[in-house]
Design a protein around this motif. Structure first.
Motif, PDB file in Angstrom:
ATOM      1  N   ASP A 236      22.483  37.904  12.330  1.00 23.12           N
ATOM      2  CA  ASP A 236      22.974  36.593  11.904  1.00 23.12           C
ATOM      3  C   ASP A 236      24.412  36.699  11.383  1.00 23.12           C
ATOM      4  O   ASP A 236      24.878  37.773  11.035  1.00 23.12           O
TER       5      ASP A 236
ATOM      6  N   TYR B 290      17.189  39.407   4.622  1.00 23.69           N
ATOM      7  CA  TYR B 290      17.916  40.556   5.163  1.00 23.69           C
ATOM      8  C   TYR B 290      19.396  40.216   5.241  1.00 23.69           C
ATOM      9  O   TYR B 290      19.773  39.042   5.237  1.00 23.69           O
TER      10      TYR B 290
ATOM     11  N   HIS C 105      19.439  39.546  17.856  1.00 25.05           N
ATOM     12  CA  HIS C 105      20.796  39.253  17.362  1.00 25.05           C
ATOM     13  C   HIS C 105      20.860  39.528  15.867  1.00 25.05           C
ATOM     14  O   HIS C 105      19.850  39.435  15.180  1.00 25.05           O
TER      15      HIS C 105
ATOM     16  N   HIS D  24      17.443  41.256  14.723  1.00 29.53           N
ATOM     17  CA  HIS D  24      16.072  40.740  14.707  1.00 29.53           C
ATOM     18  C   HIS D  24      15.797  39.903  15.946  1.00 29.53           C
ATOM     19  O   HIS D  24      16.730  39.460  16.627  1.00 29.53           O
TER      20      HIS D  24
HETATM   21 FE   FE2 Z   1      18.631  34.888  13.454  1.00 26.72          FE
END
Ligand code: FE2
Length: 268
Positions: free
Chosen positions: A162, A202, A160, A220
């Motif tokens: 974020d 990130y 997914h 990730h």
């Molecule tokens: Fe995450």
């Protein structure tokens, strides 16, 4: 320090391992460990639905109505943030919330401010200064041997992006994190990140939306561990807009914090 080279690395690789040594996360680890070992009835008093904004609260393995994790992710999480008064959170976290939390958020904020200055995306630093607050997702991965199934695509935590502007790991990170990066021939590949003892970060979907795709949200996941008896803890800090803010989103017009979360939720 965060210089132009850091901004260039973030743009070309999609993530950044900074030169800053990881902070000491032991106080938060012990607070979270205590909460995780409480009985389920107690933990359920702090369920995500008892908060209501962003991801604050407790989510657990098998839960079907958490917006913070999929039901088959092999994880339990507790999120707290600057978005609610400290006394809304479990007593296990009160010591950290009244002390070390402020220091960690200040360091994360300073790092993000320096990076946004170097990235120089029109209007974004002002947006950040006016609207961004922080949450931390305390993530507990029980020993895999407790489970008979895995998360999607045979992972411990399914892939997914974020919701954050940036996701920062101020305490470093344990091995088994995988990032979806662009390979040498332009193909998409999963890159394993070894255990890192520096602060790394990130971008999330808020950055992708704000930069109109110039900086992509890092997809990730967490792979299965070779040691099925090992627990895993991580602490990810998200920069997100405070509730009920209104702002101009490049290419989209006026948005609120709440409509941003709806747009992010529509990805799944
Ligand atoms: Fe995450």
């Amino acid at each position: 320090m965060i210089d132009q080279q850091c901004a260039d690395l973030l743009k070309s690789r999609g993530y950044l391992v900074t030169s800053f040594a990881a902070l000491d996360g032991s106080e938060l680890l012990e607070s979270f460990r205590t909460f995780i070992h409480q009985v389920r009835d107690y933990q359920l008093r702090f369920l995500q639905k008892r908060y209501g904004y962003a991801y604050d609260g407790f989510s657990y393995y098998g839960q079907t109505d958490s917006s913070h994790q999929a039901a088959d992710d092999l994880i339990s999480t507790f999120v707290f943030s600057e978005f609610y008064p400290v006394d809304r959170y479990p007593e296990e976290f009160q010591g950290f919330l009244k002390g070390g939390w402020h220091n960690v958020v200040e360091i994360v904020r300073s790092l993000e401010t320096d990076l946004l200055t170097q990235l120089d995306i029109p209007g974004l630093l002002d947006f950040y200064r006016q609207n961004a607050g922080h949450m931390v997702s305390n993530n507990y991965y029980p020993p895999q041997q407790q489970f008979t199934t895995t998360a999607a695509d045979n992972t411990r935590l399914s892939a997914h992006p974020d919701a954050s502007l940036f996701t920062v790991f101020p305490f470093g990170i344990d091995k088994e994190l995988e990032l979806q990066v662009v390979g040498e021939c332009g193909e998409s590949v999963w890159k394993s990140v070894d255990a890192v003892d520096s602060i790394l970060l990130y971008p999330g979907y808020l950055m992708e939306m704000w930069s109109q795709g110039a900086l992509k949200a890092m997809n990730h996941r967490v792979r299965l561990s070779a040691n099925s008896a090992a627990e895993r803890f991580t602490f990810s800090f998200f920069s997100l807009p405070f509730p009920q803010r209104e702002f101009e989103m490049p290419g989209r017009g006026l948005m609120t914090s709440e409509s941003y979360f709806s747009a992010y939720g529509a990805l799944f």
